[in-house]
Scaffold this motif. Sequence first.
Motif, PDB file in Angstrom:
ATOM      1  N   TYR A  28      62.768  21.452  -1.371  1.00 56.38           N
ATOM      2  CA  TYR A  28      63.665  22.467  -0.631  1.00 56.38           C
ATOM      3  C   TYR A  28      63.022  22.354   0.623  1.00 56.38           C
ATOM      4  CZ  TYR A  28      59.574  25.634  -1.085  1.00 56.38           C
ATOM      5  OH  TYR A  28      58.431  26.173  -0.932  1.00 56.38           O
ATOM      6  N   SER A  40      66.518  26.779   1.720  1.00 54.36           N
ATOM      7  CA  SER A  40      67.381  26.157   1.296  1.00 54.36           C
ATOM      8  C   SER A  40      67.142  26.317  -0.287  1.00 54.36           C
ATOM      9  CB  SER A  40      67.613  24.545   1.425  1.00 54.36           C
ATOM     10  OG  SER A  40      66.383  23.744   0.955  1.00 54.36           O
ATOM     11  N   SER A  41      68.235  26.090  -0.913  1.00 52.17           N
ATOM     12  CA  SER A  41      67.927  26.049  -2.396  1.00 52.17           C
ATOM     13  C   SER A  41      67.057  25.081  -3.003  1.00 52.17           C
ATOM     14  CB  SER A  41      69.378  25.974  -3.011  1.00 52.17           C
ATOM     15  OG  SER A  41      69.837  24.633  -2.918  1.00 52.17           O
ATOM     16  N   TRP A  52      71.701  18.723  -0.323  1.00 56.05           N
ATOM     17  CA  TRP A  52      71.609  20.063  -0.332  1.00 56.05           C
ATOM     18  C   TRP A  52      73.106  20.339   0.175  1.00 56.05           C
ATOM     19  CZ3 TRP A  52      67.099  18.276   1.609  1.00 56.05           C
ATOM     20  CH2 TRP A  52      65.836  18.390   1.078  1.00 56.05           C
ATOM     21  N   ASN A  53      73.765  19.757   1.238  1.00 55.01           N
ATOM     22  CA  ASN A  53      74.922  20.119   1.881  1.00 55.01           C
ATOM     23  C   ASN A  53      74.872  21.521   1.951  1.00 55.01           C
ATOM     24  OD1 ASN A  53      76.029  17.539   2.297  1.00 55.01           O
ATOM     25  ND2 ASN A  53      76.373  17.481  -0.019  1.00 55.01           N
ATOM     26  N   GLU A  54      73.832  22.278   2.662  1.00 54.73           N
ATOM     27  CA  GLU A  54      73.902  23.871   2.854  1.00 54.73           C
ATOM     28  C   GLU A  54      73.987  24.053   4.586  1.00 54.73           C
ATOM     29  OE1 GLU A  54      70.924  26.016   0.795  1.00 54.73           O
ATOM     30  OE2 GLU A  54      70.942  24.594  -0.634  1.00 54.73           O
ATOM     31  N   THR A  55      74.429  24.967   4.827  1.00 53.54           N
ATOM     32  CA  THR A  55      74.664  25.459   6.018  1.00 53.54           C
ATOM     33  C   THR A  55      73.848  26.676   6.384  1.00 53.54           C
ATOM     34  OG1 THR A  55      76.915  24.533   6.239  1.00 53.54           O
ATOM     35  CG2 THR A  55      76.362  26.055   8.094  1.00 53.54           C
ATOM     36  N   PHE A  56      73.093  26.727   7.701  1.00 55.13           N
ATOM     37  CA  PHE A  56      72.289  27.787   8.028  1.00 55.13           C
ATOM     38  C   PHE A  56      72.523  28.257   9.427  1.00 55.13           C
ATOM     39  CE2 PHE A  56      70.017  25.182   5.057  1.00 55.13           C
ATOM     40  CZ  PHE A  56      69.585  26.064   4.034  1.00 55.13           C
TER      41      PHE A  56
END
Length: 133
Positions: A28, A40-41, A52-56
């Motif tokens: 992570y 992140s996850s 991940w393809n996560e947005t912060f």
Amino acid sequence: MAQGTLEVLLVGAKGLENTDYLSNMDPYAVLKCRSQEQKSSVASGKGCDPEWNETFVFTVSDSTTELFVKLLDSDGGTDDDFVGETTIPLEAVFTEGSIPPTVYNVVKDEEYRGEIKLGLTFTPEQDARDQGF
């Protein structure tokens, strides 16, 4: 002084050093921009090439010069293992407005430990004086 929001798209990482000898690691990321920190996850069982393809989203000003990204391996019951880190200068995103997903080197003990891919977008805050008030 420019102020606004910095959007960070954490895409994934490649070629990370596996810190778990018996199984795939569960990496992570911890993203830090000045005093703001987000996590992140956990890419569970994804090993050395997590996605991940996560947005912060961070609130920033132009005196914010860098984004720090630290990668860790989630270990149940024991301290999480440090995988590596990168520092991303923000000057270009303030000038350009956005930087498409780009690869940055991950280092640990000044040695290359893989790479991380992320995109950046800066949205300036509209000044109240510019809105006709």
